[in-house]
Enzyme design. Sequence first.
Site, PDB file in Angstrom:
ATOM      1  N   ARG A 262      18.540  -6.323  13.957  1.00 54.72           N
ATOM      2  CA  ARG A 262      18.290  -6.054  15.152  1.00 54.72           C
ATOM      3  C   ARG A 262      17.745  -7.515  15.923  1.00 54.72           C
ATOM      4  O   ARG A 262      16.677  -7.760  15.320  1.00 54.72           O
ATOM      5  CB  ARG A 262      17.291  -4.824  15.614  1.00 54.72           C
ATOM      6  CG  ARG A 262      17.057  -4.593  17.130  1.00 54.72           C
ATOM      7  CD  ARG A 262      18.026  -3.966  17.828  1.00 54.72           C
ATOM      8  NE  ARG A 262      17.833  -3.952  19.152  1.00 54.72           N
ATOM      9  CZ  ARG A 262      18.697  -3.230  20.061  1.00 54.72           C
ATOM     10  NH1 ARG A 262      19.496  -2.402  19.566  1.00 54.72           N
ATOM     11  NH2 ARG A 262      18.616  -3.397  21.175  1.00 54.72           N
TER      12      ARG A 262
ATOM     13  N   ASP B 256       0.826  -1.076  -0.117  1.00 54.26           N
ATOM     14  CA  ASP B 256      -0.019   0.005   0.068  1.00 54.26           C
ATOM     15  C   ASP B 256       0.894   1.312   0.053  1.00 54.26           C
ATOM     16  O   ASP B 256       2.043   1.231   0.486  1.00 54.26           O
ATOM     17  CB  ASP B 256      -0.997   0.119   1.346  1.00 54.26           C
ATOM     18  CG  ASP B 256      -0.363   0.000   2.766  1.00 54.26           C
ATOM     19  OD1 ASP B 256       0.746  -0.808   2.624  1.00 54.26           O
ATOM     20  OD2 ASP B 256      -0.879   0.514   3.553  1.00 54.26           O
TER      21      ASP B 256
ATOM     22  N   HIS C  25       7.699   8.671   4.360  1.00 53.24           N
ATOM     23  CA  HIS C  25       6.206   9.566   4.767  1.00 53.24           C
ATOM     24  C   HIS C  25       6.661  11.091   4.448  1.00 53.24           C
ATOM     25  O   HIS C  25       5.794  11.689   5.079  1.00 53.24           O
ATOM     26  CB  HIS C  25       5.936   9.121   6.180  1.00 53.24           C
ATOM     27  CG  HIS C  25       5.322   7.924   6.294  1.00 53.24           C
ATOM     28  ND1 HIS C  25       4.340   7.558   7.386  1.00 53.24           N
ATOM     29  CD2 HIS C  25       5.593   6.674   6.042  1.00 53.24           C
ATOM     30  CE1 HIS C  25       4.085   6.539   7.341  1.00 53.24           C
ATOM     31  NE2 HIS C  25       4.862   5.709   6.599  1.00 53.24           N
TER      32      HIS C  25
ATOM     33  N   GLU D 123      -0.616  -1.827   5.154  1.00 51.06           N
ATOM     34  CA  GLU D 123       0.179  -1.749   6.278  1.00 51.06           C
ATOM     35  C   GLU D 123       0.272  -0.712   7.279  1.00 51.06           C
ATOM     36  O   GLU D 123       0.589  -0.363   8.380  1.00 51.06           O
ATOM     37  CB  GLU D 123       1.856  -2.107   5.894  1.00 51.06           C
ATOM     38  CG  GLU D 123       2.673  -2.478   7.155  1.00 51.06           C
ATOM     39  CD  GLU D 123       3.182  -1.059   7.655  1.00 51.06           C
ATOM     40  OE1 GLU D 123       3.117  -1.257   9.049  1.00 51.06           O
ATOM     41  OE2 GLU D 123       3.208  -0.058   7.379  1.00 51.06           O
ATOM     42  N   GLU D 124      -0.098   0.570   6.276  1.00 47.81           N
ATOM     43  CA  GLU D 124      -0.296   1.712   6.818  1.00 47.81           C
ATOM     44  C   GLU D 124      -1.487   2.154   7.719  1.00 47.81           C
ATOM     45  O   GLU D 124      -1.537   3.180   8.181  1.00 47.81           O
ATOM     46  CB  GLU D 124      -0.179   2.850   5.819  1.00 47.81           C
ATOM     47  CG  GLU D 124       1.237   2.902   5.107  1.00 47.81           C
ATOM     48  CD  GLU D 124       2.502   3.210   5.661  1.00 47.81           C
ATOM     49  OE1 GLU D 124       2.179   3.609   6.891  1.00 47.81           O
ATOM     50  OE2 GLU D 124       3.530   3.301   5.190  1.00 47.81           O
TER      51      GLU D 124
END
Length: 396
Positions: A182, A83, A368, A141-142
């Site tokens: 990570r 998306d 973004h 996802e957003e």
Amino acid sequence: MKILEEIKLLSQRYSQEVVGFRRHIHAHPELSYQEFNTVQYVEQQLRSFGITAIQSLATTGLVAEVQGKNPGKKTIALRADMDALPILEANNVPYKSTNAGVMHACGHDVHTSSLLGTAKILNEVSAKFEGTIRFLFQPGEEKNPGGASYMIRDGALKNPTPAGIIGQHVFPFLPVGKIGFREGMYMASADEIYLKVIGRGGHGATPELAIDPIVIASHIIIAMQQVISRNASPKQPTVLTFGNIIGKGATNIIPDEVNIAGTFRAMNEVWREQALQKIEKLAVGLAESMGGKCEVEISRGYPYLENNPELTRRIKQAAVEYVGKDNVVDIDITLGAEDFAYYSQVVPASFYRLGTRNEAKGLTSYVHTPTFDIDEDALAIGPGLMAWMAVKELEV
Ligand SMILES: [Zn+2]
Ligand SMILES: [Zn+2]
């Protein structure tokens, strides 16, 4: 030829084709849960590679599989999100968004095209590995509740349940060529907090006749900070930010109500529940003690994302083999949120970062933002790297 060399060769060979996928998707962005054309494009490409095990789910998502020899041996899942965001693109590039006001400003075009490349490569070398690779192309996802939750609901992690899932995200802080990992705690849960503080409006000169929701709201905002500073363990990253406060009075008018909105983030699901309860109790109790009322609405977002330590260690080692030790880096935790976290609650999961920054080319904008873009050289690495990780995981 050894499979590692072959994957590297194919990743190089298909890199321009993958850039083509990326540019097409970038030029035709679609908002969360509306990825109808994108998913159709993905399916077309997969079929053109000769991949036929494709199942549509989550309305605008799909799952595809490539089987090696002995396909029942083990399944590994790889995920991309598709998306875009409601942002007007400010880049002047040939592949600029043709859907005004919608932009791939989080790199999901990169994740989708890279995973297409991975699928093409793995389909070609399928005689050289044992097991099955499952490709998840997910919507939304957003935007809450997160397309990953629908993918899981619709069975993306069933029949059989994969032994692990790997996700990749662009990272404009990391130079192109570098890959970041990570282990363990990585990204935060994110919940939206909406407080409606209700008082009784009146003349600013006669506060004794009113119940001032501005003063109550001010106390609530200050008091809330001790939920973090006095209740959370100092060893536990967590944050509460109120970024919006609306009280529509005037210099001489006390309004009836004040609305406050904020975000609460945590790296621990137990603390998350405790904190949300404390926030509600404190807001309600404080407002009542001052003669008003507070209505609390909590919109739950994504959970905390834990990178499975063993899986992360192994794919990091695979990356060392693929791009060399100097190009593999450890990255810090972030209190950003990702719906990939849903998968991490079901199966061992690892989410790593693909470096896309290039200062010399002026590619430094953060995700973004209207000027976000990537160094497409990353697309010569991403597809093969993920293919190699998957092949290595099947051997574990
Ligand atoms: Zn994003
Ligand atoms: Zn993203």
